[in-house]
Design a protein around this motif. Structure first.
Motif, PDB file in Angstrom:
ATOM      1  N   THR A  99       0.753  -1.073   0.122  1.00  0.00           N
ATOM      2  CA  THR A  99       0.051   0.105  -0.035  1.00  0.00           C
ATOM      3  C   THR A  99       0.850   1.105   0.128  1.00  0.00           C
ATOM      4  O   THR A  99       1.817   1.086   0.466  1.00  0.00           O
ATOM      5  CB  THR A  99      -0.748   0.038   1.463  1.00  0.00           C
ATOM      6  N   ILE A 100       0.376   2.008  -0.623  1.00  0.00           N
ATOM      7  CA  ILE A 100       1.286   3.549  -0.998  1.00  0.00           C
ATOM      8  C   ILE A 100       0.513   4.422  -0.101  1.00  0.00           C
ATOM      9  O   ILE A 100      -0.545   4.689  -0.457  1.00  0.00           O
ATOM     10  CB  ILE A 100       1.763   3.979  -2.432  1.00  0.00           C
ATOM     11  N   ASN A 101       1.198   5.267   0.734  1.00  0.00           N
ATOM     12  CA  ASN A 101       0.656   6.382   1.489  1.00  0.00           C
ATOM     13  C   ASN A 101       1.517   7.673   0.842  1.00  0.00           C
ATOM     14  O   ASN A 101       2.526   7.752   0.946  1.00  0.00           O
ATOM     15  CB  ASN A 101       0.659   6.680   3.004  1.00  0.00           C
ATOM     16  N   THR A 102       0.503   8.708   0.473  1.00  0.00           N
ATOM     17  CA  THR A 102       1.201   9.871  -0.157  1.00  0.00           C
ATOM     18  C   THR A 102       0.609  11.019   0.319  1.00  0.00           C
ATOM     19  O   THR A 102      -0.806  11.148   0.378  1.00  0.00           O
ATOM     20  CB  THR A 102       0.925   9.880  -1.729  1.00  0.00           C
ATOM     21  N   THR A 103       1.244  11.872   1.168  1.00  0.00           N
ATOM     22  CA  THR A 103       0.836  13.075   1.610  1.00  0.00           C
ATOM     23  C   THR A 103       0.730  14.305   0.584  1.00  0.00           C
ATOM     24  O   THR A 103       1.922  14.564  -0.024  1.00  0.00           O
ATOM     25  CB  THR A 103       1.513  13.655   2.800  1.00  0.00           C
ATOM     26  N   ILE A 104      -0.410  14.810   0.372  1.00  0.00           N
ATOM     27  CA  ILE A 104      -0.718  15.728  -0.695  1.00  0.00           C
ATOM     28  C   ILE A 104      -0.013  17.223  -0.079  1.00  0.00           C
ATOM     29  O   ILE A 104      -0.213  17.412   0.997  1.00  0.00           O
ATOM     30  CB  ILE A 104      -1.987  15.872  -0.767  1.00  0.00           C
ATOM     31  N   ASN A 105       0.711  17.740  -1.090  1.00  0.00           N
ATOM     32  CA  ASN A 105       1.253  18.938  -0.517  1.00  0.00           C
ATOM     33  C   ASN A 105       1.603  19.929  -1.624  1.00  0.00           C
ATOM     34  O   ASN A 105       1.543  19.545  -2.955  1.00  0.00           O
ATOM     35  CB  ASN A 105       2.620  18.616   0.254  1.00  0.00           C
ATOM     36  N   GLN A 106       2.336  20.904  -1.420  1.00  0.00           N
ATOM     37  CA  GLN A 106       2.565  22.032  -2.516  1.00  0.00           C
ATOM     38  C   GLN A 106       3.407  21.370  -3.710  1.00  0.00           C
ATOM     39  O   GLN A 106       3.468  22.163  -4.730  1.00  0.00           O
ATOM     40  CB  GLN A 106       3.057  23.335  -1.908  1.00  0.00           C
ATOM     41  N   TYR A 107       4.225  20.614  -3.445  1.00  0.00           N
ATOM     42  CA  TYR A 107       5.183  20.060  -4.017  1.00  0.00           C
ATOM     43  C   TYR A 107       4.830  18.815  -5.119  1.00  0.00           C
ATOM     44  O   TYR A 107       5.474  18.294  -6.075  1.00  0.00           O
ATOM     45  CB  TYR A 107       6.515  19.588  -3.484  1.00  0.00           C
ATOM     46  N   ASN A 108       3.969  18.161  -4.719  1.00  0.00           N
ATOM     47  CA  ASN A 108       3.372  17.006  -5.556  1.00  0.00           C
ATOM     48  C   ASN A 108       1.878  17.021  -6.180  1.00  0.00           C
ATOM     49  O   ASN A 108       1.529  16.181  -6.625  1.00  0.00           O
ATOM     50  CB  ASN A 108       3.496  15.833  -4.645  1.00  0.00           C
ATOM     51  N   HIS A 109       0.849  18.156  -5.608  1.00  0.00           N
ATOM     52  CA  HIS A 109      -0.330  18.082  -5.889  1.00  0.00           C
ATOM     53  C   HIS A 109      -0.655  18.228  -7.340  1.00  0.00           C
ATOM     54  O   HIS A 109      -1.629  17.998  -7.721  1.00  0.00           O
ATOM     55  CB  HIS A 109      -1.074  19.225  -5.135  1.00  0.00           C
ATOM     56  N   HIS A 110       0.268  18.517  -7.920  1.00  0.00           N
ATOM     57  CA  HIS A 110       0.295  18.654  -9.689  1.00  0.00           C
ATOM     58  C   HIS A 110       0.605  17.446 -10.186  1.00  0.00           C
ATOM     59  O   HIS A 110       0.468  17.217 -11.459  1.00  0.00           O
ATOM     60  CB  HIS A 110       1.257  19.575 -10.356  1.00  0.00           C
TER      61      HIS A 110
END
Length: 393
Positions: A205-216
């Protein structure tokens, strides 16, 4: 509409996917949650045995992720003494704990810091499986490639990998060049060995935290998840708090419990996150329309107007979730010094497994008083933007 049931309606999709993946685990998890929910409703601070015990194996980490409340730019562990950072539970202590918990069949989650830095982490996995317990590990996967064969042999049920984005984004966020490639090497080898042996576990399972560097680039993250053979991708909304929120929480905590609650200050931001929400919503639409073997969920599963409010205002309360915390009835955290906590960022310790059994600690007077306060107030002020557990149950 706010849910008042044991399972938030907005989380049903994630739970159904988990049930398809591992039906035995899903049944046992629901049973434990149901018993805990009943005690939340009717038992005056008493709780059925927890669904999950998270073993905080070490505070040490081999990365320094900028957004991390532990080791990030304002991470609280940076101020801890070397003696505290060296603390870790002995394998013999954990084996005794697992044997004690065996009749209740909780899930064991290995947590940190980076849990693979504990010298006996594989022995802990083996001990959990020998006792018939489900075992997960939350990891940055930097060391995964060194242990792939042993991991598959151990019977580990699930690897929960923290991914920030494609190579450049991930390495910048993690603060160490080459981090992405080392993790990908490990997962490629893991997938190869599982296919050779005809095994499904450990699930990834992958957990990714949405932030200013990856939301695009959320669709690129979904592509990476598919490439490494992940079963599910959780896209978590960023946890962030204002200084004032933490100060008010700390004052309240001292008034009610006679002690400070400083670990929340690791999540303090000076400014609101610099996310382009129109870009984020476009990426979310692409994710929802994407055909893939990897299931994807946004968590918490907020409505669009809630997401706008979440990222553009300091004060937030969900309109679509119940805004009451069940976590102290569902989960326990055991720290490297043996202390038991109801949440890893909540500096409140009802007992210590080095001096008494976990079973006695779980419903002692101090733990029950904590639960009474949580039920009375619903949630702490830091919870709405500082803790995803609020939205889980």
């Amino acid at each position: 509409m706010k849910s008042i049931s044991i399972i938030p309606r907005k989380n049903l999709g994630r739970i159904i996917r988990k049930a398809i993946q591992d039906p035995v685990f899903a049944y046992n998890s629901f049973r434990r949650r149901f018993l805990s929910f009943l005690t939340y409703k009717f038992a005056d601070g008493y709780s059925a045995f927890p669904e999950t015990i998270s073993l905080f194996l070490t505070r040490r980490c081999n990365l320094k992720c900028g957004m991390c409340g532990q080791w990030g730019e304002r991470g609280v562990f940076r101020n801890y003494s070397p003696d505290i950072l060296k603390q870790q539970l002995e394998l013999s202590t954990i084996k005794k704990l697992l044997c004690e918990c065996k009749p209740y069949r909780p899930t064991i989650t290995l947590f940190g810091g980076e849990p693979m830095l504990h010298p006996d982490w594989l022995g802990i996995v083996r001990a959990a499986k020998e006792n018939g317990l489900r075992c997960n590990i939350v990891t940055n996967a930097v060391l995964l490639h060194q242990h792939v064969n042993e991991i598959v042999d151990s019977g580990l049920d699930e690897i929960i990998f923290s991914l920030d984005g494609p190579r450049e984004v991930h390495d910048i966020s993690r603060g160490v060049p080459g981090t992405f490639d080392r993790a990908m090497e490990g997962f490629a080898r893991l997938r190869e060995i599982k296919e050779q042996r005809g095994q499904k576990k450990p699930f990834v399972t992958i957990n990714t935290t949405i932030n200013q560097y990856n939301h695009h680039c959320l669709t690129e993250i979904a592509e990476i998840a598919e490439c490494i053979g992940a079963y599910h991708l959780n896209l978590h909304h960023l946890l962030f708090l204002s200084q004032g929120t933490c100060e008010r929480h700390d004052k309240f905590f001292q008034q009610r419990f006679g002690q400070p609650s400083p670990d929340w200050f690791g999540f303090v931001h000076d400014t609101l996150p610099a996310l382009d929400l129109d870009v984020l919503f476009r990426e979310m639409d692409k994710i929802h329309q994407r055909q893939s073997g990897v299931s994807v969920s946004f968590y918490p599963n907020f409505e669009e107007d809630e997401i706008r409010k979440y990222y553009t205002e300091w004060e937030f309360e969900s309109k679509s979730y119940a805004n009451r915390c069940l976590s102290p009835w569902m989960v326990a955290y055991i720290f490297p010094d043996g202390s038991v906590r109801p949440y890893h960022s909540m500096n409140y310790e009802p007992g210590n497994v080095l001096t008494e059994s976990f079973t006695k600690i779980w419903n002692n007077q101090k733990y029950r008083e904590y639960r009474r306060v949580v039920k009375e107030i619903g949630k702490f002020e830091v919870c709405s933007k500082g803790c995803t557990e609020l939205y889980r149950y």
